[in-house]
Design a protein around this motif. Structure first.
Motif, PDB file in Angstrom:
ATOM      1  N   SER A  17      64.533  48.552  12.823  1.00 48.20           N
ATOM      2  CA  SER A  17      65.071  47.827  13.999  1.00 48.20           C
ATOM      3  C   SER A  17      64.388  46.329  13.711  1.00 48.20           C
ATOM      4  CB  SER A  17      64.455  48.538  15.259  1.00 48.20           C
ATOM      5  OG  SER A  17      63.046  48.357  15.376  1.00 48.20           O
ATOM      6  N   THR A  18      65.160  45.561  14.326  1.00 44.50           N
ATOM      7  CA  THR A  18      64.506  44.126  14.352  1.00 44.50           C
ATOM      8  C   THR A  18      63.408  43.898  15.413  1.00 44.50           C
ATOM      9  OG1 THR A  18      66.549  43.457  13.756  1.00 44.50           O
ATOM     10  CG2 THR A  18      65.294  41.534  14.707  1.00 44.50           C
ATOM     11  N   ALA A  19      62.383  43.435  14.841  1.00 46.24           N
ATOM     12  CA  ALA A  19      61.095  43.168  15.890  1.00 46.24           C
ATOM     13  C   ALA A  19      60.780  41.486  15.848  1.00 46.24           C
ATOM     14  CB  ALA A  19      59.977  44.075  15.440  1.00 46.24           C
ATOM     15  N   HIS A  20      60.066  41.294  16.942  1.00 46.46           N
ATOM     16  CA  HIS A  20      59.673  39.748  17.223  1.00 46.46           C
ATOM     17  C   HIS A  20      58.406  39.887  17.659  1.00 46.46           C
ATOM     18  CE1 HIS A  20      64.142  38.784  17.441  1.00 46.46           C
ATOM     19  NE2 HIS A  20      64.228  39.890  18.125  1.00 46.46           N
ATOM     20  N   ARG A  21      57.498  39.176  16.615  1.00 45.25           N
ATOM     21  CA  ARG A  21      55.958  39.051  17.025  1.00 45.25           C
ATOM     22  C   ARG A  21      55.479  37.674  16.936  1.00 45.25           C
ATOM     23  NH1 ARG A  21      57.101  43.923  17.425  1.00 45.25           N
ATOM     24  NH2 ARG A  21      56.291  45.644  16.617  1.00 45.25           N
ATOM     25  N   GLY A  22      55.595  37.016  17.919  1.00 43.94           N
ATOM     26  CA  GLY A  22      55.209  35.678  17.920  1.00 43.94           C
ATOM     27  C   GLY A  22      56.162  34.970  17.323  1.00 43.94           C
ATOM     28  N   ASN A  23      55.591  34.148  16.196  1.00 42.00           N
ATOM     29  CA  ASN A  23      56.484  33.317  15.400  1.00 42.00           C
ATOM     30  C   ASN A  23      57.148  34.257  14.339  1.00 42.00           C
ATOM     31  OD1 ASN A  23      55.633  31.032  16.695  1.00 42.00           O
ATOM     32  ND2 ASN A  23      53.908  30.512  15.118  1.00 42.00           N
ATOM     33  N   TRP A  24      56.979  35.480  14.139  1.00 39.50           N
ATOM     34  CA  TRP A  24      57.497  36.396  12.942  1.00 39.50           C
ATOM     35  C   TRP A  24      58.864  37.056  13.821  1.00 39.50           C
ATOM     36  CZ3 TRP A  24      58.221  41.829  12.424  1.00 39.50           C
ATOM     37  CH2 TRP A  24      58.608  42.039  11.106  1.00 39.50           C
TER      38      TRP A  24
END
Length: 181
Positions: A17-24
């Motif tokens: 899945s696509t994840a969003h962690r801060g700037n990543w």
């Protein structure tokens, strides 16, 4: 590795899945069942491919994969190679006693040696899963690189030789560690 790799905690499949962690932002494999474990997809993909290709390249693995096979087809091919060796030996004896000419022996030998090599290759091929044929031993690295973006074939190879379980990273650990696999 979606649905090939499993969670080492609950046994559930890993899915991407696509994840969003801060700037990543990127692709992540995570436990589909309870989200017990997760890892960046590119990190796990690269690690598993490197380990699988290294394993397939080993001489002892090649020997184990090609010498097994009590399969009927492999046994038949080995018997044919043995029959051709016996025929070649008969030709040698005839040549030694002068019952056939050197030219006749040379022609027979050439054909019999080719037949022996073909039968031995058939025995080797019959002993290993079709997806691994020509992709183990010395050929592993080159053939893997030659697959390029053929993900389906790579998945089939990995499925045939690896049992992948991902453990959680643990508290405070962010970097990937091979002991999680």
């Amino acid at each position: 590795l979606s649905y090939i790799a499993r969670c080492g905690v609950c046994g559930g499949p890993l899915s991407v899945s696509t994840a969003h962690r801060g700037n990543w932002q990127g692709q992540v494999y995570s436990c589909l069942k309870r989200r017990c474990a997760a890892v960046k997809a590119e990190v796990l993909d690269e690690f598993v491919q490197r380990v699988v290709v290294a394993w397939l390249s080993r001489a002892d693995v090649y020997q184990a994969l090609t010498s097994g096979g009590n399969d009927e087809q492999a046994a038949h091919a080995r018997a044919e190679a043995q029959r051709l060796r016996a025929e070649l030996e008969d030709w040698r004896k005839l040549a030694e006693t002068g019952e056939v000419t050197a030219i006749s022996f040379a022609r027979a030998e050439k054909g019999l040696l080719a037949g022996i090599a073909a039968a031995e290759q058939m025995a080797v091929d019959a002993a290993i899963p079709p997806v691994l044929r020509g992709r183990i031993g010395d050929q592993a690295v080159v053939t893997w690189q030659g697959l390029g973006e053929e993900v389906a074939v790579k998945r089939e190879i990995i499925r045939a030789v690896a049992d992948i379980e991902l453990l959680p990273a643990g508290k405070g650990r962010r970097a990937f560690a091979p002991d999680r696999i």
